[in-house]
Motif scaffolding. Structure first.
Motif, PDB file in Angstrom:
ATOM      1  N   THR A 414       0.847  -1.179   0.000  1.00 15.57           N
ATOM      2  CA  THR A 414       0.000   0.000   0.000  1.00 15.57           C
ATOM      3  C   THR A 414       0.889   1.238   0.000  1.00 15.57           C
ATOM      4  O   THR A 414       2.044   1.200   0.429  1.00 15.57           O
ATOM      5  CB  THR A 414      -0.937   0.039   1.223  1.00 15.57           C
ATOM      6  OG1 THR A 414      -0.137   0.084   2.432  1.00 15.57           O
ATOM      7  CG2 THR A 414      -1.825  -1.193   1.258  1.00 15.57           C
ATOM      8  N   THR A 415       0.340   2.355  -0.457  1.00 14.81           N
ATOM      9  CA  THR A 415       1.143   3.563  -0.617  1.00 14.81           C
ATOM     10  C   THR A 415       1.151   4.426   0.644  1.00 14.81           C
ATOM     11  O   THR A 415       1.331   5.640   0.572  1.00 14.81           O
ATOM     12  CB  THR A 415       0.631   4.391  -1.801  1.00 14.81           C
ATOM     13  OG1 THR A 415      -0.760   4.700  -1.587  1.00 14.81           O
ATOM     14  CG2 THR A 415       0.791   3.637  -3.108  1.00 14.81           C
ATOM     15  N   SER A 416       0.972   3.807   1.784  1.00 11.30           N
ATOM     16  CA  SER A 416       1.046   4.527   3.052  1.00 11.30           C
ATOM     17  C   SER A 416       1.555   3.593   4.129  1.00 11.30           C
ATOM     18  O   SER A 416       1.141   2.426   4.195  1.00 11.30           O
ATOM     19  CB  SER A 416      -0.327   5.086   3.451  1.00 11.30           C
ATOM     20  OG  SER A 416      -0.280   5.647   4.750  1.00 11.30           O
ATOM     21  N   ALA A 417       2.458   4.087   4.983  1.00 15.03           N
ATOM     22  CA  ALA A 417       2.969   3.292   6.101  1.00 15.03           C
ATOM     23  C   ALA A 417       2.149   3.521   7.362  1.00 15.03           C
ATOM     24  O   ALA A 417       2.467   2.972   8.417  1.00 15.03           O
ATOM     25  CB  ALA A 417       4.437   3.637   6.359  1.00 15.03           C
ATOM     26  N   ARG A 418       1.097   4.325   7.254  1.00 15.70           N
ATOM     27  CA  ARG A 418       0.194   4.510   8.397  1.00 15.70           C
ATOM     28  C   ARG A 418      -0.838   3.387   8.421  1.00 15.70           C
ATOM     29  O   ARG A 418      -1.025   2.677   7.447  1.00 15.70           O
ATOM     30  CB  ARG A 418      -0.514   5.859   8.294  1.00 15.70           C
ATOM     31  CG  ARG A 418       0.417   7.059   8.381  1.00 15.70           C
ATOM     32  CD  ARG A 418      -0.381   8.336   8.207  1.00 15.70           C
ATOM     33  NE  ARG A 418      -0.979   8.426   6.878  1.00 15.70           N
ATOM     34  CZ  ARG A 418      -1.912   9.301   6.534  1.00 15.70           C
ATOM     35  NH1 ARG A 418      -2.380  10.144   7.435  1.00 15.70           N
ATOM     36  NH2 ARG A 418      -2.387   9.326   5.317  1.00 15.70           N
ATOM     37  N   LYS A 419      -1.521   3.245   9.547  1.00 20.95           N
ATOM     38  CA  LYS A 419      -2.590   2.248   9.622  1.00 20.95           C
ATOM     39  C   LYS A 419      -3.668   2.607   8.609  1.00 20.95           C
ATOM     40  O   LYS A 419      -4.174   3.736   8.588  1.00 20.95           O
ATOM     41  CB  LYS A 419      -3.173   2.184  11.037  1.00 20.95           C
ATOM     42  CG  LYS A 419      -2.236   1.541  12.050  1.00 20.95           C
ATOM     43  CD  LYS A 419      -2.947   1.284  13.347  1.00 20.95           C
ATOM     44  CE  LYS A 419      -2.012   0.619  14.350  1.00 20.95           C
ATOM     45  NZ  LYS A 419      -1.534  -0.702  13.878  1.00 20.95           N
ATOM     46  N   ASN A 420      -4.022   1.647   7.779  1.00 20.48           N
ATOM     47  CA  ASN A 420      -4.933   1.915   6.673  1.00 20.48           C
ATOM     48  C   ASN A 420      -6.371   2.103   7.138  1.00 20.48           C
ATOM     49  O   ASN A 420      -7.094   2.951   6.645  1.00 20.48           O
ATOM     50  CB  ASN A 420      -4.849   0.767   5.659  1.00 20.48           C
ATOM     51  CG  ASN A 420      -5.651   1.059   4.413  1.00 20.48           C
ATOM     52  OD1 ASN A 420      -5.802   2.204   4.017  1.00 20.48           O
ATOM     53  ND2 ASN A 420      -6.177   0.022   3.802  1.00 20.48           N
TER      54      ASN A 420
END
Length: 505
Positions: A414-420
């Motif tokens: 996914t293009t984010s390392a934050r919690k989706n």
């Protein structure tokens, strides 16, 4: 009067310029994929009341959301590398390429650095990865399920250490720091005529003076390797250079790589350094310098996604998601990782990713991917199998459905390392259960009791049982054909068959 003529001329020039600008804008838009164009075509199709464009629209969807154009960028006897590049257009919040590395037993992906961040995932086999971390060489053993990050610009190499087993790695290639020349650009430390070492770009006289060796030695070293970026390291295949390189101790390999990298990055300072080309040759081909006993710095380990407890699990499957809080290197890349396993006939409930675009690779089994445009029309409804790659734009609703033939497993980035925190649209934990009944009922134009019964009918959450929604397997088709032929038999024969079946029961 003269002022009026001047004004009219200005209006005419401005109008012409505006027309030309609009024309160029339309031409540019034709080159990019614009989902609003799809919605307009859908409305036009509905107004005509026909379905003549259905196949065409579905085909365009498959081309956009199923990434099928894998280009082979490396091919040698010892292995290959294929890359699927990200699609363009404004709908992509962050481009990401997907790479597939395949290496034969006892092979080496020679030392290099690239202009993109890599997240490696070991699909099959075992590997040893060596990379420079804070000026020290770090080596890690990677096994099936391991996730490992290699930053852009960091020198690394890969060795297939599995006995008699091919190595298969899936990797994300983040081009946010790339030169933009292609999907990614490799800078090979080692090499010869194929691939060419970055050292070869300097004149032989420069190298001879810098490393304190003869021009003949420089020429011999820089032209020896011609087997490609992936080479065998077994006695029967390997060039002696790479075999001996891997036999060196860890600190000696570090010095070997640092000498080469430091030279090409800061050639003007090399005359002040103590390294010499002859010392390099001695460390690789001859006497070993064992004086350097510095301990390597502590570096991030790999993270095995198969050993992690599922974030969600029920009788119909499980899912795992890694973010920057679980594995710190992901935070530096801004990339997340996930793994989903659905049992036969089950479904990942329709949901939306509010913070990231999702890229997936089918690891095992088969199923269907359904994606929906914001206007409620179908963007994709396609069957996928092992090896297929798909992507889902941020904010688009979608679901995955396993076929009845077996489990359906897919891995991705996914293009984010934050919690989706995906927002589910159906199921016990869905948004429809959270929204107030009066407003929800009014939005659908039904009574509160009816909408409550509708949203509460599904008792499961996240992963749902849905055999009826799964695509039928070949056995079902054969059974239908047999049943159809059986119905055409004369009544006497058919009744006799039924009596025989009842007798066996």
């Amino acid at each position: 009067m003269r002022n009026l003529v001047t004004f009219l001329l200005l209006v005419l020039v401005f109008s012409h310029a505006l027309t030309m600008t609009m024309g160029y804008r339309d031409e540019d838009e034709d080159e990019d994929w614009k989902p609003e164009r799809e919605w307009e075509r859908e409305r036009e199709r509905e107004e005509r009341g026909g379905e003549e464009e259905e196949d065409e629209r579905s085909g365009r969807g498959e081309e956009k959301f199923l990434l099928q154009d894998a280009k082979r960028v490396v091919k040698t006897e010892a292995g290959d590398v294929r890359v699927i590049t990200s699609v363009g257009g404004r709908i992509v919040d962050r481009p990401m390429h997907i790479g597939f590395v395949s290496m034969e037993p006892k092979s080496l992906f020679i030392p290099q650095y690239i202009d993109s961040n890599l997240i490696l995932f070991v699909r099959r086999g075992e590997a040893r990865v060596g990379c420079i971390y804070k000026d020290d060489l770090v080596e890690k053993t990677l096994k099936v399920g391991d996730v490992f990050r290699i930053p852009a610009g960091s020198v690394f190499y890969l060795v297939n250490t599995g006995e008699g087993q091919k190595l298969h790695i899936i990797c994300s290639i983040d081009p946010s720091e790339s030169l933009g020349l292609r999907a990614f650009q490799s800078f090979f430390i080692g090499g010869g005529s194929y691939p060419t070492s970055i050292l070869a770009g300097f004149g032989h006289e420069t190298l001879s003076n810098a490393f304190n060796v003869s021009s003949d030695e420089v020429e011999d070293i820089l032209n020896r390797q011609q087997d490609g970026p992936i080479v065998y390291i077994s006695d029967s295949h390997a060039p002696s250079m790479w075999s001996k390189f891997l036999q060196l101790k860890e600190q000696e390999r570090l010095q070997h790589l640092k000498r080469m990298v430091e030279f090409q990055q800061e050639p003007q300072e090399q005359e002040q350094k103590t390294w010499s080309w002859r010392k390099l040759l001695n460390s690789v081909f001859g006497a070993e310098d064992r004086k350097d006993t510095r301990a390597t710095r502590r570096s991030p380990d790999a993270y095995n996604i198969y050993k992690r407890r599922p974030d969600f699990k029920n009788n119909y499957g499980w899912s795992v998601a890694l973010d920057g809080s679980d594995y710190k290197p992901l935070k530096h890349s801004g990339i997340g990782v996930y793994l989903v396993n659905l049992t036969a006939g089950s479904m990942m409930a329709p949901h939306v990713n509010p913070t990231a675009t999702e890229y997936g690779v089918v690891l095992r089994g088969s199923g269907r991917i359904q994606i929906v445009y914001p206007n409620g029309s179908s963007a994709l409804d396609a069957k996928v199998k092992e090896g297929d790659v798909f992507w889902v734009p941020r904010y688009f609703a979608f679901c995955q459905i396993a076929s009845r033939t077996g489990s359906f497993e897919f891995f991705g980035f996914t293009t984010s390392a934050r919690k989706n925190r995906p927002q589910f649209l159906v199921g016990a934990s869905s948004l429809l259960r959270t929204l107030p009944n009066p407003e929800l009922a009014a939005s659908f134009g039904v009574s509160e009791d009816r909408i409550r019964n509708f949203t509460d009918a599904q008792s499961e959450a996240v992963i749902l049982p849905t055999a009826a929604a799964a695509p039928p397997d070949k056995t079902d088709k054969y059974e239908k054909k047999i049943a159809a032929k059986f119905e055409k038999l004369p009544n006497m024969v058919r009744n006799f068959g039924n009596d025989m079946i009842m007798g066996f029961d």
